[in-house]
Design an enzyme around this catalytic site. Structure first.
Site, PDB file in Angstrom:
ATOM      1  N   LYS A 122       0.870  -1.175   0.000  1.00 55.66           N
ATOM      2  CA  LYS A 122       0.000   0.000   0.000  1.00 55.66           C
ATOM      3  C   LYS A 122       0.908   1.226   0.000  1.00 55.66           C
ATOM      4  O   LYS A 122       1.483   1.587   1.021  1.00 55.66           O
ATOM      5  CB  LYS A 122      -0.923   0.015   1.214  1.00 55.66           C
ATOM      6  CG  LYS A 122      -1.912   1.179   1.209  1.00 55.66           C
ATOM      7  CD  LYS A 122      -2.840   1.123   2.417  1.00 55.66           C
ATOM      8  CE  LYS A 122      -3.846   2.265   2.368  1.00 55.66           C
ATOM      9  NZ  LYS A 122      -3.204   3.587   2.462  1.00 55.66           N
ATOM     10  N   GLU A 177      -0.834   5.436  -7.797  1.00 59.79           N
ATOM     11  CA  GLU A 177      -0.347   6.377  -6.783  1.00 59.79           C
ATOM     12  C   GLU A 177       0.834   7.169  -7.325  1.00 59.79           C
ATOM     13  O   GLU A 177       1.735   6.603  -7.949  1.00 59.79           O
ATOM     14  CB  GLU A 177       0.115   5.620  -5.528  1.00 59.79           C
ATOM     15  CG  GLU A 177      -0.966   4.868  -4.799  1.00 59.79           C
ATOM     16  CD  GLU A 177      -1.700   5.720  -3.780  1.00 59.79           C
ATOM     17  OE1 GLU A 177      -1.064   6.586  -3.153  1.00 59.79           O
ATOM     18  OE2 GLU A 177      -2.913   5.515  -3.610  1.00 59.79           O
ATOM     19  N   LYS A 303      -6.518  -8.014  -2.161  1.00 61.05           N
ATOM     20  CA  LYS A 303      -7.687  -7.978  -3.044  1.00 61.05           C
ATOM     21  C   LYS A 303      -8.100  -9.390  -3.427  1.00 61.05           C
ATOM     22  O   LYS A 303      -7.246 -10.276  -3.575  1.00 61.05           O
ATOM     23  CB  LYS A 303      -7.365  -7.212  -4.340  1.00 61.05           C
ATOM     24  CG  LYS A 303      -6.957  -5.762  -4.190  1.00 61.05           C
ATOM     25  CD  LYS A 303      -6.713  -5.149  -5.571  1.00 61.05           C
ATOM     26  CE  LYS A 303      -6.404  -3.660  -5.481  1.00 61.05           C
ATOM     27  NZ  LYS A 303      -5.022  -3.404  -5.086  1.00 61.05           N
ATOM     28  N   CYS A 424      35.149  20.903  26.272  1.00 58.16           N
ATOM     29  CA  CYS A 424      36.378  21.422  26.880  1.00 58.16           C
ATOM     30  C   CYS A 424      36.488  22.939  26.834  1.00 58.16           C
ATOM     31  O   CYS A 424      37.424  23.506  27.399  1.00 58.16           O
ATOM     32  CB  CYS A 424      37.600  20.795  26.210  1.00 58.16           C
ATOM     33  SG  CYS A 424      37.855  21.346  24.503  1.00 58.16           S
ATOM     34  N   CYS A 443      40.253  16.491  22.966  1.00 57.40           N
ATOM     35  CA  CYS A 443      39.036  16.920  23.658  1.00 57.40           C
ATOM     36  C   CYS A 443      38.329  15.726  24.276  1.00 57.40           C
ATOM     37  O   CYS A 443      37.762  15.804  25.348  1.00 57.40           O
ATOM     38  CB  CYS A 443      38.109  17.634  22.678  1.00 57.40           C
ATOM     39  SG  CYS A 443      36.482  17.987  23.346  1.00 57.40           S
TER      40      CYS A 443
END
Length: 700
Positions: A122, A177, A303, A424, A443
């Site tokens: 779908k 669609e 279907k 930091c 860091c």
């Protein structure tokens, strides 16, 4: 198994609440079908509609005319082009039990069991009717309210899969669609932002807005999937009769033969099955593949395949009785963006993360979602307090798609970007889209070291985050190489480090020195690489010296490293040179067992190549292997990284995704979508026990 729907029907207690629910549903449906956006996400709308239906079942004399239960598309905006045959909606079921009730009802209605069901995806798009006269596309119409739709013929020529001319000069109507694939949606948002617009919230919203836009300075492509073929006034009588009598599956074959794009060429084609149990099995197969599809689906359409069954069942005013939509849990929900956190990764990358009002998607409560980088936040126009569309499919990290702009109240606040590293306090390098602390790895020394010590890297047992913090705070470790210079007396001087703990850690460090180059490279945390890429680089170059000597052109010869990534990997290796030298001096292994260095490039400029491809002659030579699910038996103790290493030692190539190029899928307990896709594509499957036999010579 697919998850059951998690949103029960809304509880409506009286006529006033019912009237408000109908008004809310009508408003949401009109917004959804007119522009693709709605104040309610799919689950919320389904919950409201089911609550309305439940109240109406108990109060049949009080049903309001605007109720979505009696309208096609819940009351979508009307158009002025009448449909020759109504374009109806579909009723929904949400579980195997509800589907069983529907099949029993259908059997009672037609006085026989249905023996052929057509089962297909779908698609999450907009329903349209495309009219062809003598093979030429002359008109494109939206579904509208089901009886009449809007003429959007101006979009002809921008929709892929909808041919301007059919393969035969027939007069027919093709129904289907129009949607945007994931790639088309990303492209559409890039184009829209470049032209000063807000990004679309989701692909359906993008397709709806694009389809109706008549005067826009740009065009973006969309895709059509056909699901119906019927006669028009003027259709040849023989053809019209044939279209009436064909099974649905053959009707779609006819449409495809005319050149219309259908689901047949996708990973989830419509198939015909004979029993309700087989339908549910096919539903589960499609649901398992959902996250990997290049387009959105929100369910599966079932279907009655035979024309005789469809005629006998007939249709109601809103939906056909011979078809049903088996809805899947929504992968997109609307929630609020409450806050943005800024986290620093092990390489110094500063990454924003959205804190969300908790929302349930596919059975999981989502409270955080990725925001990628500051530039992405700016492009999307996000603000604190925004209602945002959040997407999550399968195991993919949840992401924020876009703000739902029409729900803004004016109280939303700008997102403040950090001016200094939140970890930091150092300066931030903002020269690239992904911001980085100017200190880089330093860091995040603790995170970097804990990562390097992990099971899939150097596997240093006993060196977790707590112990790393202790070593860093004591001033004993400033980088990865310092770990291998630790002395027994230094460790014994630390709190909670007795003789046994000290000796165990030193032994683990000694073992770590012998790890293969691929793991050492992974432990270094080279930006743009991970476990898999580190293995490929190590097996191609065989030694760290060859890796360090490689330029960008040579680095591109490694599978998976392209023109853009190669220079950054080479630069990163060069930046790490002092650390690599110290690791080598400390006795850390810098070679990949079983790998052969590449030959130098020929004098005429030809590419160099390995003298012998790694693993040639192994049991998996030339094979692309995917591992999914939990391993058992002799493989139970292996991590996924160790499984991938085993595959590559056996001459194969590990991969994380299944495709037509996959040679073998090792499917353990709980294998889901990857196993389903392998079965769909006809890829060879093996149990963990079968795979262990195949590589028995390499298992220690």
């Amino acid at each position: 198994m697919i998850r059951a729907m998690t949103t029960p029907a809304a509880v409506i207690v009286d006529a006033t609440a019912y009237a408000q629910a109908v008004e809310d549903a009508a408003h949401a449906a009109a917004a959804y079908y007119a522009g693709g956006s709605s104040p309610l996400d799919d689950d919320a709308y389904d919950r409201l509609a089911r609550g309305i239906a439940a109240w109406e079942a108990e109060h049949p004399d009080e049903v309001l005319p605007d109720s979505p239960t009696g309208k096609v598309a819940g009351g979508a905006a009307e158009g002025d082009v009448p449909h020759t045959v109504p374009m109806l909606s579909l009723d929904n079921v949400f579980s195997p039990e509800e589907f069983t009730v529907w099949t029993a009802s259908l059997a009672r209605r037609i006085d026989r069991e249905v023996t052929r069901f057509s089962v297909g995806p779908k698609l999450d798009g907009l329903a349209v009717a495309a009219r062809y006269r003598e093979g030429r596309l002359t008109r494109l119409i939206t579904r509208g309210d089901g009886t009449a739709g809007e003429d959007v013929s101006h979009a002809i020529g921008t929709v892929e899969g909808l041919p301007g001319t059919l393969a035969e000069p027939v007069t027919v109507e093709v129904r289907g669609e129009i949607l945007m694939t994931t790639a088309q949606f990303e492209h559409a948002n890039e184009v829209r932002i470049r032209h000063g617009g807000q990004p679309f919230a989701n692909p359906r919203n993008a397709a709806a807005g694009t389809l109706r836009a008549k005067e826009r300075a740009y065009t973006v492509p969309m895709t059509f999937f056909g699901y119906g073929l019927l006669a028009l006034p003027g259709t040849d009588a023989a053809l019209a009769g044939r279209l009436e009598e064909l099974p649905y599956s053959e009707l779609m074959e006819t449409a495809a033969g005319l050149g219309v794009h259908t689901s047949a060429g996708t990973a989830v084609p419509d198939v015909v099955v004979g029993t309700p149990e087989q339908v549910v099995a096919r539903v589960q197969e499609i649901a398992a593949l959902r996250a990997e599809l290049p387009f959105g689906i929100d369910g599966i359409v079932v279907k009655a395949d035979l024309a005789a069954d469809r005629r006998a069942a007939g249709s109601g005013s809103r939906a056909p009785r011979w078809a049903i939509a088996y809805k899947l849990p929504a992968v997109e929900k609307i929630t609020r963006l409450l806050e943005v956190e800024w986290n620093v990764g092990r390489t110094g990358i500063i990454a924003p993360r959205g804190v969300l009002e908790p929302v349930v998607i596919e059975g999981s409560t989502i409270t955080y979602a990725t925001l990628h980088n500051p530039a992405d936040i700016t492009r999307r126009g996000l603000r604190l307090g925004d209602h945002v569309m959040v997407h999550r499919a399968g195991d993919v990290i949840p992401r924020i798609e876009a703000p739902v702009a029409h729900l803004r109240t004016g109280e939303e606040q700008p997102i403040v970007f950090p001016e200094a590293c939140p970890r930091c306090g150092s300066d931030i390098d903002t020269s690239e889209e992904r911001w980085r602390c100017a200190q880089g790895r330093n860091c995040h020394l603790v995170a970097s070291l804990a990562y390097a010590a992990g099971r899939d890297q150097l596997d240093i047992e006993g060196l977790g985050t707590t112990r790393v913090v202790q070593l860093v705070e004591a001033g004993l470790v400033a980088d990865l190489a310092d770990l291998f210079l630790l002395r027994r007396e230094q460790l014994l001087a630390l709190e909670r480090m007795g003789e046994t703990s000290t000796d165990n850690l030193l032994a683990a460090l000694a073992r770590a020195k012998e790890q293969p180059l691929s793991r050492v490279l992974c432990a270094l945390g080279v930006r743009g690489t991970g476990r898999s890429m580190s293995r490929r680089i190590a097996r191609y170059f065989a030694t760290m010296d060859h890796i360090r000597a490689a330029d960008a052109e040579a680095m591109q010869r490694v599978d998976g490293i392209g023109v853009e990534k190669a220079p950054s990997v080479v630069a990163e290796i060069a930046e790490l040179a002092p650390l690599i030298d110290r690791l080598a001096a400390a006795g850390v292994n810098m070679t990949e067992p079983g790998a052969t260095p590449p030959r130098p490039a020929d004098t005429d400029g030809a590419d160099g190549a390995t003298a012998e491809a790694p693993g040639d002659g192994g049991p998996l030579a030339g094979m692309k292997v995917v591992v999914t699910g939990a391993m058992t038996g002799n493989l139970e103790r292996l991590s996924r990284n160790e499984m991938n290493e085993l595959i590559e030692r056996a001459g194969g190539r590990s991969s994380s995704s299944v495709s037509k190029n996959t040679s073998l899928v090792v499917a353990g307990e709980g294998a889901g979508s990857k196993r389903a896709k392998a079965e769909q594509l006809g890829v060879r499957l093996a149990t963990p026990e079968e795979f262990a036999v195949l590589v028995a010579g390499l298992l220690s």
